[in-house]
Motif scaffolding. Structure first.
Motif, mmCIF file in Angstrom:
data_model
loop_
_atom_site.group_PDB
_atom_site.id
_atom_site.type_symbol
_atom_site.label_atom_id
_atom_site.label_comp_id
_atom_site.label_asym_id
_atom_site.label_seq_id
_atom_site.Cartn_x
_atom_site.Cartn_y
_atom_site.Cartn_z
ATOM 1 N N TYR A 248 1.367 -1.141 -0.119
ATOM 2 C CA TYR A 248 0.011 -0.228 -0.245
ATOM 3 C C TYR A 248 1.153 1.311 0.228
ATOM 4 O O TYR A 248 0.135 2.103 0.241
ATOM 5 N N GLY A 284 -4.722 5.192 2.781
ATOM 6 C CA GLY A 284 -3.529 4.472 2.692
ATOM 7 C C GLY A 284 -4.052 3.775 3.766
ATOM 8 O O GLY A 284 -3.576 2.810 3.889
ATOM 9 N N LYS A 287 -6.467 1.200 4.377
ATOM 10 C CA LYS A 287 -6.376 0.125 3.776
ATOM 11 C C LYS A 287 -5.316 -1.079 4.368
ATOM 12 O O LYS A 287 -5.061 -1.970 3.943
ATOM 13 N N VAL A 288 -4.239 -0.370 4.845
ATOM 14 C CA VAL A 288 -2.955 -1.007 5.441
ATOM 15 C C VAL A 288 -3.987 -1.755 6.739
ATOM 16 O O VAL A 288 -3.692 -2.706 6.714
#
Length: 307
Positions: A248, A284, A287-288
């Protein structure tokens, strides 16, 4: 408007106190705490809006007490989040009670030295040259070392502490800038309670000077800290978790591990990464965390901040 409250690792005149003054100035009510855990607890329980805690020194490395509390294996500090950072250039002085030593550099008659354990490693060159073999006594902070020496009446003792502490405790400075490296710097983390409405304002706007001051020193990077655990009996589990950050676009800047306090030789991993500053990339982090949930036993977002 009611002043925000900020706690720091005490006693007063510690480097943490100095950092708190530099960050918050006169905009906050500052109060010391006797331990790292007390500072974390004061934020968790809403007794203080913010805490400022030393995390890492450029010469002596990580402050393990802070890492243990951030790892939080017992989930005592679920509402505590990192929201900012501050870098303090640390200059150590050799201090003594007023009038005890006849000259500024009268090192030979020092019988005992007091300071915080982190300071020994930051001043080894000076100590090895001028004070080799002198008894060393660990204390809870450099400021506490200055306080002890200021009250000594029988021993010819000295403390390693700051110029700030020398002024506060009315001590003589036998030598200034005794640290091994002139750029000796400690990074402090600012903590907040994520459930408190009083800490909802972005941290940058609270720094001394307010929003205008924050804009003048606009941060260039954004950091995120994540903690997680992995199965110890699964080959590649840690590698799989770390690969998630790369997938990511997160640049890892530090990795630490601390005992999980439940099973011997099992750990909580603390990973700090550099993230993008632009608004469109802030997703991000989410998402991580989503990716980590599928390859770890537990994971937690410990904070995202600018520096």
């Amino acid at each position: 408007m009611e002043r925000i409250s900020v706690t720091f690792l005490g006693p007063v005149a510690s480097f943490s106190h100095q950092a708190a003054v530099e960050v918050f100035g006169k905009s906050a009510e500052l109060s010391p705490r006797v331990s790292f855990a007390d500072a974390f607890t004061s934020v968790q329980q809403g007794e203080a809006d913010y805490a400022i805690i030393p995390c890492e020194n450029s010469t002596n490395g990580s402050v393990v007490q802070t890492l243990d509390l951030l790892a939080d294996p017992s989930n005592l500090y679920q509402h505590v989040e990192v929201c900012g950072a501050h870098y303090l250039t640390v200059h150590h002085c050799l201090l003594a009670r007023r009038g005890v030593f006849t000259s500024q550099r009268d090192y030979g008659s020092v019988t005992k030295l007091y300071t915080h354990p982190q300071a020994w490693g930051q001043c080894e060159r000076f100590l090895g040259t001028h004070l080799r073999g002198i008894e060393r006594q660990d204390v809870s902070s450099t400021s506490k070392a200055g306080e002890i020496v200021s009250k000594e009446t029988t021993e010819r003792s000295a403390a390693i502490a700051s110029h700030f502490a020398a002024e506060f405790h009315d001590l003589d400075i036998l030598e200034e800038n005794i640290e091994d490296k002139a750029d000796n710097t400690t990074r402090f983390l600012v903590l907040r309670n994520i459930k408190s409405e009083r800490t909802a304002l972005p941290f940058e706007a609270l720094r001394d000077g307010g929003a205008e001051g924050a804009a003048a020193t606009a941060p260039m990077t954004r950091k995120t800290l994540v903690s997680f655990t992995v199965r110890q009996d699964t080959p590649g589990a840690l590698a799989e978790a770390l690969l998630t950050f790369k997938n990511y676009g997160m640049n890892l800047t530090s990795i630490n591990s601390r005992p999980n306090q439940r099973n011997n030789w099992q750990y909580v991993f603390l990973v700090e990464c550099q993230t993008a500053m632009s608004d469109e990339d802030k997703g991000g982090v989410t998402k991580v965390l989503g990716g980590l949930q599928s390859v770890t036993e537990t994971c937690r977002h410990v904070g995202t901040w600018s520096e």
